[in-house]
Write an enzyme that holds these catalytic residues in place. Structure first.
Site, PDB file in Angstrom:
ATOM      1  CE  LYS A 126      -4.126  -2.183   1.877  1.00 32.10           C
ATOM      2  NZ  LYS A 126      -3.633  -3.563   1.699  1.00 32.10           N
ATOM      3  CE  LYS A 161      -7.049   1.165   0.334  1.00 29.34           C
ATOM      4  NZ  LYS A 161      -6.571   0.905  -1.059  1.00 29.34           N
ATOM      5  NE  ARG A 211      -3.089  -7.095  -8.941  1.00 31.24           N
ATOM      6  CZ  ARG A 211      -3.052  -7.944  -7.922  1.00 31.24           C
ATOM      7  NH1 ARG A 211      -2.658  -9.198  -8.119  1.00 31.24           N
ATOM      8  NH2 ARG A 211      -3.392  -7.538  -6.705  1.00 31.24           N
ATOM      9  NE  ARG A 226      -8.469  -7.058  -8.928  1.00 36.03           N
ATOM     10  CZ  ARG A 226      -7.462  -6.742  -8.123  1.00 36.03           C
ATOM     11  NH1 ARG A 226      -6.965  -7.636  -7.289  1.00 36.03           N
ATOM     12  NH2 ARG A 226      -6.937  -5.527  -8.148  1.00 36.03           N
ATOM     13  NE  ARG A 234     -14.982  -5.682   1.007  1.00 38.88           N
ATOM     14  CZ  ARG A 234     -15.018  -6.674   1.887  1.00 38.88           C
ATOM     15  NH1 ARG A 234     -13.956  -6.942   2.634  1.00 38.88           N
ATOM     16  NH2 ARG A 234     -16.112  -7.396   2.034  1.00 38.88           N
ATOM     17  CG  ASP A 274      -4.404  -3.939  -6.966  1.00 41.12           C
ATOM     18  OD1 ASP A 274      -4.198  -4.784  -7.861  1.00 41.12           O
ATOM     19  OD2 ASP A 274      -4.558  -4.237  -5.768  1.00 41.12           O
ATOM     20  CD  GLU A 282      -3.630  -2.654  -2.164  1.00 43.96           C
ATOM     21  OE1 GLU A 282      -3.016  -3.734  -2.325  1.00 43.96           O
ATOM     22  OE2 GLU A 282      -4.631  -2.546  -1.438  1.00 43.96           O
ATOM     23  CG  ASN A 284      -0.852  -5.956  -4.952  1.00 47.62           C
ATOM     24  OD1 ASN A 284      -1.206  -6.217  -3.821  1.00 47.62           O
ATOM     25  ND2 ASN A 284      -1.535  -5.131  -5.740  1.00 47.62           N
TER      26      ASN A 284
END
Length: 315
Positions: A126, A161, A211, A226, A234, A274, A282, A284
């Site tokens: 994050k 978050k 993603r 997503r 979410r 993301d 984000e 990842n």
């Protein structure tokens, strides 16, 4: 090549969607040797090298359930394999952190680790976005409840978050009315002891939390959007989101082509960005996923691109 996967227990893999399994399958197809261990099997002792105690040598069966057989077990020094793939799923907790230090020691002994251990430590998923403010939405990272309330007063519709969550865990939305803001801050902030990330809500989440995979510094040409379902805010697949593969947009590609070479140069062979709308939320790096979903829907073989990059990194 001899490949050692440091991962979760093999028996927990959901092979129909697991990205580590997709990597293994493509590597096995090319004749590479597969070994596996869990982080707790990594051991170092003075006078020796970092070793995977009781590592499994496996062969894939091609079956959906009993998908592997163990052909041998034994201790394996990480420096004696061609590549170590750190694929332990989040959370990035203390034990994950300690494992990266063992992996760094293995690198000093000659091991090749992907993603590089120091890069895993230096890119918390994050917080890594702070380096690239031109690509993110208004964001504050703080322990101070007053800062959070001020951010809400300015932006009116926000997402809160925890920094150590995964799969959408612990994510809250607070709209203009501020309903439950105090309670949510208390839950996440734990009396000022836990740092929280707060971002302006991005309405484009309705079209999906994308993603975007970057392999060897280059973007996979399709992302997995997503899409939140059933009133959820979410889009994470673990939170019930629907995954839809799509070609990258020009903005997606701009972001990926800017960040990709920078992150690859730091030893990050595989990165999962993301992106919501035009904003990175984000970066990842621990165990990016979505290989199989993108491949199944788009026809682009993500695992092939990954193993190509892995082989090139060893050349």
């Amino acid at each position: 090549m001899k490949l050692l996967f440091v991962a979760d227990p093999l028996g927990t893999f959901k092979t129909y969607k697991d990205s580590t399994f997709a990597m293994m399958r493509e590597a096995a197809r090319r004749g590479h040797e597969l070994l596996a261990c869990e982080p707790q099997q990594l051991v170092w002792q003075r006078g020796g090298r970092v070793t995977a105690r009781g590592a499994l040598q496996i062969a894939l069966t091609g079956e959906a359930d009993d998908w592997y057989t163990v052909t041998a077990t034994g201790d394996v020094a990480l420096a004696d394999v061609d590549a170590v793939l750190m694929r332990k799923d989040p959370p990035f907790d203390s034990e994950f952190f300690y494992a990266t230090h063992l992996l760094s020691q293995a690198e000093r002994e000659g091991a090749r680790v992907f993603n590089k251990a120091s890069a895993l430590r230096e890119h918390p998923e994050k917080l890594a976005i702070m380096e690239f403010p031109e690509f993110i939405s208004p964001t504050v990272v703080t322990r101070d409840p007053a800062e959070i309330r001020a951010f809400h007063a300015e932006h009116r519709d926000i997402i809160l978050k925890p920094l150590d969550g995964m799969g959408g865990m612990g994510i809250f939305r607070v709209k203009d009315d501020g309903l439950n803001l105090g309670s949510i801050v208390e839950t996440l902030n734990q009396g000022g002891t836990q740092t929280v990330m707060v971002q302006r809500f991005i309405p484009a989440i309705a079209d999906g939390d994308k993603r975007i995979l970057i392999i060897g510094g280059k973007p996979v040409p399709h992302c997995l959007a997503r899409i939140p379902q059933g009133g959820e805010v979410r889009g994470n697949l673990a939170a019930g989101g629907k995954g839809v593969a799509r070609p990258l947009t020009p903005r997606d590609r701009e972001i990926a082509e800017h960040l990709g070479p920078i992150l690859a140069a730091r030893g990050l062979l595989l990165v999962g960005l993301d992106v919501i709308g035009e904003n990175v939320t984000e970066i990842n790096v621990t165990s990016p996923t979505c290989f199989q979903e993108i491949t199944d829907q788009s026809g682009f073989d993500v695992a092939k691109m990954f193993v190509d990059a892995l082989e090139a990194a060893q050349a």
